[in-house]
Design a protein around this motif. Sequence first.
Motif, PDB file in Angstrom:
ATOM      1  N   PRO A  42       0.780  -1.243   0.000  1.00  0.00           N
ATOM      2  CA  PRO A  42       0.000   0.000   0.000  1.00  0.00           C
ATOM      3  C   PRO A  42       0.815   1.297   0.000  1.00  0.00           C
ATOM      4  O   PRO A  42       0.463   2.224  -0.739  1.00  0.00           O
ATOM      5  N   PRO A  43       1.904   1.408   0.781  1.00  0.00           N
ATOM      6  CA  PRO A  43       2.645   2.677   0.736  1.00  0.00           C
ATOM      7  C   PRO A  43       3.128   3.058  -0.656  1.00  0.00           C
ATOM      8  O   PRO A  43       3.220   4.252  -0.985  1.00  0.00           O
ATOM      9  N   ARG A  44       3.435   2.072  -1.486  1.00  0.00           N
ATOM     10  CA  ARG A  44       3.913   2.373  -2.840  1.00  0.00           C
ATOM     11  C   ARG A  44       2.805   2.974  -3.706  1.00  0.00           C
ATOM     12  O   ARG A  44       3.035   3.937  -4.436  1.00  0.00           O
ATOM     13  N   MET A  45       1.608   2.399  -3.624  1.00  0.00           N
ATOM     14  CA  MET A  45       0.510   2.962  -4.414  1.00  0.00           C
ATOM     15  C   MET A  45       0.081   4.313  -3.869  1.00  0.00           C
ATOM     16  O   MET A  45      -0.189   5.252  -4.627  1.00  0.00           O
ATOM     17  N   TYR A  46       0.029   4.440  -2.546  1.00  0.00           N
ATOM     18  CA  TYR A  46      -0.354   5.719  -1.960  1.00  0.00           C
ATOM     19  C   TYR A  46       0.651   6.815  -2.327  1.00  0.00           C
ATOM     20  O   TYR A  46       0.277   7.978  -2.530  1.00  0.00           O
ATOM     21  N   ALA A  47       1.930   6.477  -2.417  1.00  0.00           N
ATOM     22  CA  ALA A  47       2.945   7.468  -2.796  1.00  0.00           C
ATOM     23  C   ALA A  47       2.673   8.000  -4.193  1.00  0.00           C
ATOM     24  O   ALA A  47       2.810   9.213  -4.448  1.00  0.00           O
ATOM     25  N   PHE A  48       2.283   7.123  -5.118  1.00  0.00           N
ATOM     26  CA  PHE A  48       1.947   7.601  -6.466  1.00  0.00           C
ATOM     27  C   PHE A  48       0.737   8.531  -6.415  1.00  0.00           C
ATOM     28  O   PHE A  48       0.727   9.595  -7.053  1.00  0.00           O
ATOM     29  N   MET A  49      -0.281   8.164  -5.666  1.00  0.00           N
ATOM     30  CA  MET A  49      -1.500   8.966  -5.621  1.00  0.00           C
ATOM     31  C   MET A  49      -1.245  10.358  -5.067  1.00  0.00           C
ATOM     32  O   MET A  49      -1.862  11.333  -5.511  1.00  0.00           O
ATOM     33  N   ARG A  50      -0.339  10.462  -4.118  1.00  0.00           N
ATOM     34  CA  ARG A  50      -0.033  11.782  -3.556  1.00  0.00           C
ATOM     35  C   ARG A  50       0.728  12.661  -4.527  1.00  0.00           C
ATOM     36  O   ARG A  50       0.556  13.885  -4.532  1.00  0.00           O
ATOM     37  N   GLN A  51       1.576  12.066  -5.372  1.00  0.00           N
ATOM     38  CA  GLN A  51       2.435  12.896  -6.213  1.00  0.00           C
ATOM     39  C   GLN A  51       1.740  13.391  -7.489  1.00  0.00           C
ATOM     40  O   GLN A  51       2.175  14.349  -8.084  1.00  0.00           O
ATOM     41  N   THR A  52       0.655  12.729  -7.914  1.00  0.00           N
ATOM     42  CA  THR A  52      -0.054  13.200  -9.101  1.00  0.00           C
ATOM     43  C   THR A  52      -1.098  14.237  -8.717  1.00  0.00           C
ATOM     44  O   THR A  52      -1.725  14.142  -7.655  1.00  0.00           O
ATOM     45  N   ARG A  53      -1.278  15.206  -9.579  1.00  0.00           N
ATOM     46  CA  ARG A  53      -2.314  16.214  -9.327  1.00  0.00           C
ATOM     47  C   ARG A  53      -3.701  15.706  -9.700  1.00  0.00           C
ATOM     48  O   ARG A  53      -4.703  16.324  -9.329  1.00  0.00           O
ATOM     49  N   LYS A  54      -3.767  14.628 -10.442  1.00  0.00           N
ATOM     50  CA  LYS A  54      -5.059  14.126 -10.905  1.00  0.00           C
ATOM     51  C   LYS A  54      -5.773  13.362  -9.786  1.00  0.00           C
ATOM     52  O   LYS A  54      -5.128  12.742  -8.942  1.00  0.00           O
ATOM     53  N   PRO A  55      -7.106  13.404  -9.783  1.00  0.00           N
ATOM     54  CA  PRO A  55      -7.846  12.634  -8.784  1.00  0.00           C
ATOM     55  C   PRO A  55      -7.540  11.148  -8.892  1.00  0.00           C
ATOM     56  O   PRO A  55      -7.313  10.627  -9.986  1.00  0.00           O
ATOM     57  N   CYS A  56      -7.549  10.485  -7.750  1.00  0.00           N
ATOM     58  CA  CYS A  56      -7.293   9.049  -7.702  1.00  0.00           C
ATOM     59  C   CYS A  56      -8.348   8.359  -6.840  1.00  0.00           C
ATOM     60  O   CYS A  56      -8.919   8.964  -5.928  1.00  0.00           O
ATOM     61  N   PHE A  57      -8.572   7.101  -7.144  1.00  0.00           N
ATOM     62  CA  PHE A  57      -9.446   6.257  -6.333  1.00  0.00           C
ATOM     63  C   PHE A  57      -8.646   5.048  -5.877  1.00  0.00           C
ATOM     64  O   PHE A  57      -8.109   4.302  -6.700  1.00  0.00           O
ATOM     65  N   ALA A  58      -8.561   4.851  -4.567  1.00  0.00           N
ATOM     66  CA  ALA A  58      -7.875   3.692  -4.006  1.00  0.00           C
ATOM     67  C   ALA A  58      -8.879   2.568  -3.802  1.00  0.00           C
ATOM     68  O   ALA A  58     -10.020   2.806  -3.408  1.00  0.00           O
ATOM     69  N   TYR A  59      -8.453   1.339  -4.090  1.00  0.00           N
ATOM     70  CA  TYR A  59      -9.353   0.225  -3.828  1.00  0.00           C
ATOM     71  C   TYR A  59      -8.610  -0.958  -3.221  1.00  0.00           C
ATOM     72  O   TYR A  59      -7.400  -1.000  -3.208  1.00  0.00           O
ATOM     73  N   LYS A  60      -9.404  -1.878  -2.666  1.00  0.00           N
ATOM     74  CA  LYS A  60      -8.929  -3.010  -1.860  1.00  0.00           C
ATOM     75  C   LYS A  60      -8.116  -2.539  -0.646  1.00  0.00           C
ATOM     76  O   LYS A  60      -7.109  -3.142  -0.275  1.00  0.00           O
ATOM     77  N   ILE A  61      -8.574  -1.487  -0.008  1.00  0.00           N
ATOM     78  CA  ILE A  61      -7.858  -0.979   1.163  1.00  0.00           C
ATOM     79  C   ILE A  61      -7.973  -1.944   2.342  1.00  0.00           C
ATOM     80  O   ILE A  61      -7.176  -1.872   3.282  1.00  0.00           O
ATOM     81  N   MET A  62      -8.955  -2.866   2.292  1.00  0.00           N
ATOM     82  CA  MET A  62      -9.112  -3.874   3.349  1.00  0.00           C
ATOM     83  C   MET A  62      -8.535  -5.219   2.924  1.00  0.00           C
ATOM     84  O   MET A  62      -8.833  -6.253   3.523  1.00  0.00           O
ATOM     85  N   ALA A  63      -7.710  -5.215   1.881  1.00  0.00           N
ATOM     86  CA  ALA A  63      -7.079  -6.443   1.386  1.00  0.00           C
ATOM     87  C   ALA A  63      -8.118  -7.517   1.092  1.00  0.00           C
ATOM     88  O   ALA A  63      -7.935  -8.690   1.414  1.00  0.00           O
ATOM     89  N   ALA A  64      -9.224  -7.087   0.469  1.00  0.00           N
ATOM     90  CA  ALA A  64     -10.322  -7.996   0.121  1.00  0.00           C
ATOM     91  C   ALA A  64     -10.775  -8.815   1.332  1.00  0.00           C
ATOM     92  O   ALA A  64     -10.954 -10.029   1.262  1.00  0.00           O
ATOM     93  N   GLY A  65     -10.959  -8.129   2.466  1.00  0.00           N
ATOM     94  CA  GLY A  65     -11.485  -8.769   3.665  1.00  0.00           C
ATOM     95  C   GLY A  65     -10.461  -9.437   4.550  1.00  0.00           C
ATOM     96  O   GLY A  65     -10.809 -10.001   5.593  1.00  0.00           O
TER      97      GLY A  65
END
Length: 316
Positions: free
Chosen positions: A243-266
């Motif tokens: 997760p930290p790797r994907m979140y790092a990308f989302m923070r650095q782009t100015r474009k809106p992002c949607f994160a999914y499977k934050i609960m590791a699919a249950g």
Amino acid sequence: MAQTRRAFLQTAAMAIGAAGTGAADAGDSPRVADGRTNRGQSPGPSPAQVPTMRFGGAEISRLIVGCNPFYGFSHFNNTLSQVMKEYYSAARVCDVLHQCARFGINAYNYVDLGRAGQDLDRFEAEGGRMHLIVQGIGDPAAFYKARKPLAMYHHGGRTDRAWMDGKIDTVREWCRQVRDLGCLVGVGSHKPEVLAHVESQGWDVDFYAGCVYNITRTEDEWRKALGGELLEMPSEIYLQSDPPRMYAFMRQTRKPCFAYKIMAAGRINERAADQAFKTAYESIKPTDGVFVGMFPRVKDEVRENAERVCRILGKA
């Protein structure tokens, strides 16, 4: 005398059967937070309203209801997938969407597979409305003409397959087709390096959808990540370091992002759920949202998730 293995299994089976009685007795209309059913009623909104963000020309909730549990995509095992399919009649899909709307969840991460279109028609016939953020599969033109979704993005698993096959340009062409339709267009992926490539190449896209766990590694990539070992069901391995790797990308782009499977699919248990949601919202931008599937078979996940997001974002 200690229980024999046979006695233990019989007791467990009886307990499971008893736990299922309430849902079975409820028929096609599962009980929601106020103890009543949605259908045939017009209850007002809940006091807890999920905060919103601007996305394109719309104001959408920062918690978006996912579709995977509705249609048996558990990302866990075949047994749970079948349980989801058996639980989620068309009526129950509609009930959950209506309940989401009462908590201010007004966007739906839709995928046009199986009976999903029929369920959406039924929901809308009952007066329901959702902004559709669609996992795009195949030719987008016919779907756009029929549904006029708010946004479409190239399905994450299919994006990753194109990347691994050296055919990422086919994804870019699909995005061009969606742009020509006049729809918000995005790219989904489980791999932050894929989204980073799209960003660095200046693709004409409006947003990204990123799975915070990279479950589309090749077998060689899994062996490398796991020190030479290979677990059963490698496509469903969830590494805590992802997760930290994907979140790092989302923070650095100015474009809106949607994160999914934050609960590791249950896979994240109840005690750690608050922290998983908190980490997600603290790791993304105020212009970003989260897709979360709802499966209220045992507890009222819609209310629980909505109230959790309200607490985290300071809107009790």
